[in-house]
Design an enzyme around this catalytic site. Sequence first.
Site, PDB file in Angstrom:
ATOM      1  CE1 TYR A 193      -3.496  -2.387   0.077  1.00 12.79           C
ATOM      2  CE2 TYR A 193      -2.906  -3.022   2.180  1.00 12.79           C
ATOM      3  CZ  TYR A 193      -3.704  -3.237   1.110  1.00 12.79           C
ATOM      4  OH  TYR A 193      -4.543  -4.191   1.343  1.00 12.79           O
ATOM      5  CE  LYS A 212       1.955 -17.959  -1.806  1.00  8.28           C
ATOM      6  NZ  LYS A 212       0.999 -18.994  -1.616  1.00  8.28           N
ATOM      7  CG  ASP A 257      -1.487 -20.580   0.163  1.00 11.02           C
ATOM      8  OD1 ASP A 257      -0.613 -20.144   1.232  1.00 11.02           O
ATOM      9  OD2 ASP A 257      -0.990 -21.071  -0.864  1.00 11.02           O
ATOM     10  CG  ASP A 311      -7.405  -4.683   3.224  1.00 10.73           C
ATOM     11  OD1 ASP A 311      -8.546  -5.173   3.869  1.00 10.73           O
ATOM     12  OD2 ASP A 311      -7.193  -4.207   2.269  1.00 10.73           O
ATOM     13  CG  ASP A 320     -12.886  -7.156   4.861  1.00  6.06           C
ATOM     14  OD1 ASP A 320     -13.004  -6.707   6.202  1.00  6.06           O
ATOM     15  OD2 ASP A 320     -13.432  -6.460   3.945  1.00  6.06           O
TER      16      ASP A 320
END
Length: 364
Positions: free
Chosen positions: A144, A195, A227, A251, A255
């Site tokens: 970001y 990851k 994942d 993020d 959610d």
Amino acid sequence: MKQNNYNIAVFAGDGIGPEIIKEALKILKIIAEKKKLNLQLHEGLAGGCAYDRFGVPLPDASLELALQSDAVLLGAVGGPQWESLDYKVRPERALLALREKLGIFANLRPVVVFEELLEASPLKKNIVQGIDIMIVRELTGDVYFGKPRGVKKGKDGKRYGVNTMVYSEDEIRRIAVRAFEIARTRKKNLLSVDKANVLECTELWRNVVTEVGQNYPDITLKHMYVDNCAMQLIRNPAQFDVIVTSNLFGDILSDEAAMLTGSIGMLPSASLGEKKALYEPIHGSAPDIAGKNIANPLATILSAALMLRYSFSMQPEAELIEKAVAETLKEGFRTQDIHQPGTKLISTEAMGDAVAKNVRNLLN
Ligand code: NAD
């Protein structure tokens, strides 16, 4: 912060913000009165309401109020009437500016399924029963903010989209320390999500979190690829206690985890810096139901509980509010978003009153 002296900046914001904040303040005032705390609540304007009055979403006076306070409690900002404004003055900029100026770097989202709301989850009851997860998301780094970024034309004349995933070891260490400390107040299990098999940036993440872990021998640290974590959150969410992860993965995972509970009106959040912190429900200003006295105030009330826990070290009082909320649900009271046949549909205000009654009972 003097003993028993707490300054709280309160920004109700837009849409349902003023309705839900009113109920949270009701609860805080009862706790303050019974526990003889000097709780100073300073209300200010942020968001669309501030733009309408002053032409900016975060006036200097509001920023000053936030900076002078021990903690910030916020309802929600935004609404369709401000959507055509320039990005610089959109209500949501108030939140971004507050986070930046308060030096906030950790976002905490507890994901708890109340026994009485098991049916609201899109997952089977036996899968979500008893889940109690704390997601700690890094907020200041990652793709970001990394540079270079943008869409550029290459030598071949084609457009290339570029974002850069970057973390300094200090940024990782800072969030890791916070996550270990939180794990210490819970079941002492920390899962770091990365990851590292394909992204060097997150290989550093894994190494630094492991190094920090050496100072926390009482905490069981594990690592998981993102994942797999996304899959495990649906397959067996009860296995998780505290999850710490980077900005991008957090993020998405937060959610996903929020949906386990099936009710956006129930979920609080805390955003922490070194000294300052901001507490708010995870939902927005819900313009479609604003002003109708039907919004669910529980996420905001639970955010106030997080404030007592993380800013004021008032763990028993925080637990008391959480217990009062659980008790209120047990009594069958529901706002429309969580209403089911056989339960009692009540207004925003009546929900605040019902929780207040239980808070009083538990304090006595
Ligand atoms: P939203 O979260 O406001 O609403 C989504 C849906 O959930 C709506 O149907 C709404 O009625 C319902 N809902 C939300 N909170 C509820 C509550 N407490 N009780 C009952 N129902 C509730 O998301 P949106 O509609 O995408 O956004 C509306 C506005 O809020 C936009 O302007 C957006 O930018 C802003 N927003 C602000 C924040 C924030 O202040 N932190 C966060 C998200 C969105």
